[in-house]
Every structure is written in C-alpha cells, then in structure tokens.
Design a protein around this motif. Structure first.
Motif, short mmCIF file in Angstrom:
data_model
loop_
_atom_site.label_atom_id
_atom_site.label_comp_id
_atom_site.label_asym_id
_atom_site.label_seq_id
_atom_site.Cartn_x
_atom_site.Cartn_y
_atom_site.Cartn_z
N ASP A 290 0.75 -1.37 -0.06
CA ASP A 290 -0.04 0.22 0.45
C ASP A 290 0.84 1.37 -0.07
O ASP A 290 0.44 1.93 0.46
N GLN A 291 1.69 1.46 -0.53
CA GLN A 291 2.90 2.53 -1.02
C GLN A 291 2.38 3.17 -2.04
O GLN A 291 2.02 2.81 -3.34
N PRO A 292 2.85 4.35 -2.17
CA PRO A 292 2.33 5.58 -3.13
C PRO A 292 3.10 5.09 -4.27
O PRO A 292 4.28 5.10 -4.42
N VAL A 293 2.22 5.14 -5.60
CA VAL A 293 2.63 4.58 -7.08
C VAL A 293 4.12 5.77 -7.21
O VAL A 293 5.32 4.60 -8.15
N LYS A 317 -1.97 9.74 -5.28
CA LYS A 317 -3.57 9.38 -5.40
C LYS A 317 -3.55 7.82 -5.32
O LYS A 317 -4.02 7.49 -5.12
N CYS A 318 -2.38 7.11 -5.40
CA CYS A 318 -2.03 6.04 -6.54
C CYS A 318 -1.28 4.90 -5.60
O CYS A 318 -0.01 4.80 -5.60
N PRO A 319 -2.18 4.52 -4.59
CA PRO A 319 -1.10 3.08 -3.85
C PRO A 319 -1.21 1.94 -4.69
O PRO A 319 -2.50 1.34 -5.34
N ILE A 320 0.10 1.38 -4.51
CA ILE A 320 -0.39 -0.10 -4.53
C ILE A 320 0.70 -0.71 -4.08
O ILE A 320 1.48 -0.88 -3.12
N SER A 321 0.09 -2.52 -4.26
CA SER A 321 0.80 -3.48 -3.41
C SER A 321 0.92 -4.10 -4.38
O SER A 321 0.53 -4.97 -4.87
N MET A 333 6.94 -3.01 -15.04
CA MET A 333 6.75 -1.25 -15.40
C MET A 333 4.87 -2.10 -16.11
O MET A 333 3.36 -1.42 -15.84
N ASN A 334 4.64 -2.99 -16.37
CA ASN A 334 3.54 -3.49 -17.60
C ASN A 334 3.29 -3.91 -16.42
O ASN A 334 1.34 -3.28 -15.79
N ALA A 335 3.31 -4.35 -14.93
CA ALA A 335 2.08 -4.76 -13.76
C ALA A 335 1.97 -3.65 -12.92
O ALA A 335 1.16 -2.92 -12.91
N ILE A 336 2.44 -2.30 -12.44
CA ILE A 336 2.43 -1.32 -12.07
C ILE A 336 0.95 -0.31 -13.50
O ILE A 336 0.30 0.17 -12.78
N CYS A 337 1.53 -0.23 -14.42
CA CYS A 337 0.68 0.42 -16.08
C CYS A 337 -0.80 -0.05 -15.56
O CYS A 337 -1.32 0.36 -15.40
N GLN A 338 -0.85 -1.72 -15.34
CA GLN A 338 -1.83 -2.06 -15.43
C GLN A 338 -2.59 -1.81 -13.96
O GLN A 338 -4.12 -1.83 -14.03
#
Length: 360
Positions: A290-293, A317-321, A333-338
């Motif tokens: 749950d960290q900022p992208v 406002k884009c967190p990602i786990s 990069m593909n995983a983050i973009c998706q």
C-alpha cells in the motif's frame, strides 16, 4: 603523468592508453579510467564521442587495417581538421560527430570527400556517426533502454553500440562483452546482435550473450522464445541471397550455443548454470505494501539507473501493493501500469509514464 583534463575528442582517440581501455582493457587500465571519470564528470561527453569513434572504426575495419594503420589514419584526419579550423575552412569539421564521419570516410579508402561514390559513402558514414554508445564502467550492471522498448542489461566493462532510433527492416546493435537482452517482439523487424564474429537473430525473446573482446569463444544462452545464431561471415555473405540459407543454430528456452572462432564452429547444448538465464545477478526482490506508486517508480529508477518521467501530482493518490521477485524491468512496468490504468513508452533512453491519475 599525462593530464587528460583538456583533451579533445581526437586527442582521446589517438591516445594509446585511452585506445587500450576501449579496445583491449586490462584491470589496471579500467581502474585508471574509472577513477578519472569519477573525478572529471563533465568530460563524459568527450569520452563517449571518442569511444564511439574508436568502436565504429574498429568494428568495421579491424580485419582490413592494422592498429598502426588505423592510428595513422586518425592522426592524418586530426591534422586535416586542425588545419581547417585554423584556416576557417571546412567548418563542419568543428563538430566532433562530423569529424568522426570524416575519419571513417577517410579510412574507407576515399582519401578525399568528393568523388563518384561521395553520396553513397556519406549516407553510410552518417549512420555510423549517429550511433549511441553505452559502456558500463561501474561495478553494477547497467540498464540500457532501446527505442523499440527492448532492454539490455550490461555487465561491468561491456559496451553496447545502437542507433538512437531503429529504422529500416532490422534492429541492429553491436555488443562487446556480456549482456542480457529482453527484446520487444516485432515479427516484421528482426533484432540482430553483432558480437565478436557472431550474429544473433530474434523477433522477440530474452537471452544472454557473452562475447569478450579478443576471446576465442562466444556464448549465447536463451531464456524465453527462439533465437538463431550464425557465424558473422556466413550471415553477411549469404543472408541477402535468395537461393542460399545461412547455416546457423536455432535455440529454444534453456538451450545454449558456443561459437569457436578459430574453427568457425557452433556447438549446441543445454544451459547448466541457471544464473545465466537471469536478467541480473543481483537480488531483485521488492515488496510494496500500500505504498504510493511514485515511491515504487523511484525505487525502480534507482535500481536500474534509468529515468522514469511521470506526473507526480496526478499519481499522488495511487497506492499500490505488490511483490516483485524474478520479473524483469518490462514486466514490472507492465504490472504497475495495469494496476493504475496507465501506459508507458521509451523515448531517448527514458521511460515516460502516461496516466490520468487515480481517484481511489
């Protein structure tokens, strides 16, 4: 001790110690130039241009001219350039890249610029002079982004020469040393790696090449997809002839080939060391909870030594786990973009991320 501080591109190119570092490096020479570059970071541009000059000339003419002959031709061209500069004639020679083109033209046997082959030679020369050169002088692996989205990971002491943008029917790069390639698939434009008397041809796959300068063997290891490996002389002689097939070896995942230069022979086998099929020898595991992208992207920037450009405000406002283990840069990069509904492209060796932002 020679003071290289104010050396020009031509002076670097004609210096014996510099030429040894580029064409036949040893531990002591490598250490000297690595330390010198650290102390003189503003001279990197001149060093890169001199490196480009030497590699272009050496790659094309090493079978036709001795080192002494090449040295003499460069010296002669430098004298011409200096004379022209002093007399304010042939002003285009003041540009280092045009001087490189002029040197290559001279060595190709013209001896002067204007004759019946001038236009054809000029076209070829410009293509060489516009090539980019990346040489890894660090202790870490270097990530090089190509214009088609392909990624090359260079080992220490390795050099990759490639165009700023691929054009024509193929994507050609030139390797000295060792690199792992993750090639973007394009069935209409094969990707060709020229390395120490071999040509490796792929449409889109991942593989490693070990081709040290001066070594008697070249090794190619395939991780994914299909790769064709050819002796360079046979490939260049027969590739354009419709009634001949170039004799090479086709490799599939977990297969390797060893090319023996002296015997001009390819030996196919199974990859025994799994580490050779990794993009990087370094541990690449990353955990994000749950960290900022933006923080994730900055981590990738630092890890791979590349620039990732994005709108920090729109992604605030884009967190990602996610957990990254053995994925390569493109897969990450593909995983983050998706995950955030974005896309990315490679421009001038940088990743540009396009996103409309997140509302959650």
């Amino acid at each position: 001790m020679i003071n290289y501080r104010n050396y020009s591109v031509e002076e670097f190119a004609t210096d014996e110690k510099f030429r040894q570092w580029i064409l036949d490096p040893s531990g002591e020479i490598i250490l000297f130039w690595e330390n010198w570059l650290i102390q003189n970071p503003d001279r990197h541009n001149a060093v890169n241009q001199a490196t480009e000059l030497l590699l272009s000339v050496h790659e094309r003419y090493k079978d036709d001219l001795s080192e002494e002959s090449i040295q003499a031709e460069i010296n002669a061209m430098v004298e011409i350039a200096e004379f022209s500069k002093n007399k304010n004639r042939l002003s285009f020679l003041n540009n280092p890249f045009w001087r490189i083109a002029a040197i290559i033209t001279l060595i190709s046997g013209l001896g002067y610029f204007y004759n019946r082959n001038h236009l054809a030679e000029k076209t070829e020369v410009v293509s060489y002079a516009s090539m980019l050169v990346k040489r890894n002088i660090t202790d870490k692996e270097m990530t090089v982004l190509l214009s088609d989205g392909s990624v090359a990971t260079l080992k220490k002491g390795s050099t990759l020469r490639f165009p700023n943008k691929f054009s024509g029917d193929t994507r050609k790069v030139f390797l000295t040393g060792e690199a792992f390639f993750d090639v973007t698939k394009n069935p209409t434009k094969p990707f060709l790696v020229f390395a120490n008397e071999t040509v490796t041809k792929v449409l889109g796959t991942s593989f490693r090449i070990k081709a040290p300068e001066g070594a008697n063997t070249v090794m190619v290891f395939v991780k994914t997809g299909k790769v064709s490996v050819y002796p360079k002389k046979e490939y260049e002689t027969l590739a354009d002839e419709d009634d001949h097939e170039v004799s090479g070896v086709i490799l599939h995942p977990n297969q390797q080939v060893v090319f023996n230069k002296k015997e001009n022979r390819l030996e196919k086998g199974i990859v025994e060391n799994p580490d050779l099929l990794s993009e990087s020898a370094q541990s690449q595991e990353l955990i994000f909870d749950d960290q900022p992208v933006a923080e994730v992207l900055r981590t990738l920037e630092k890890m791979y030594g590349i620039a990732i450009l994005f709108d920090e405000e729109s992604l605030s406002k884009c967190p990602i786990s996610t957990i990254f283990k053995e994925e390569n840069l493109k897969q990450r990069m593909n995983a983050i973009c998706q995950a955030i509904g974005a896309t990315y492209e490679v421009v001038d060796g940088q990743i540009i991320l396009n996103s409309k932002g997140c509302s959650h």
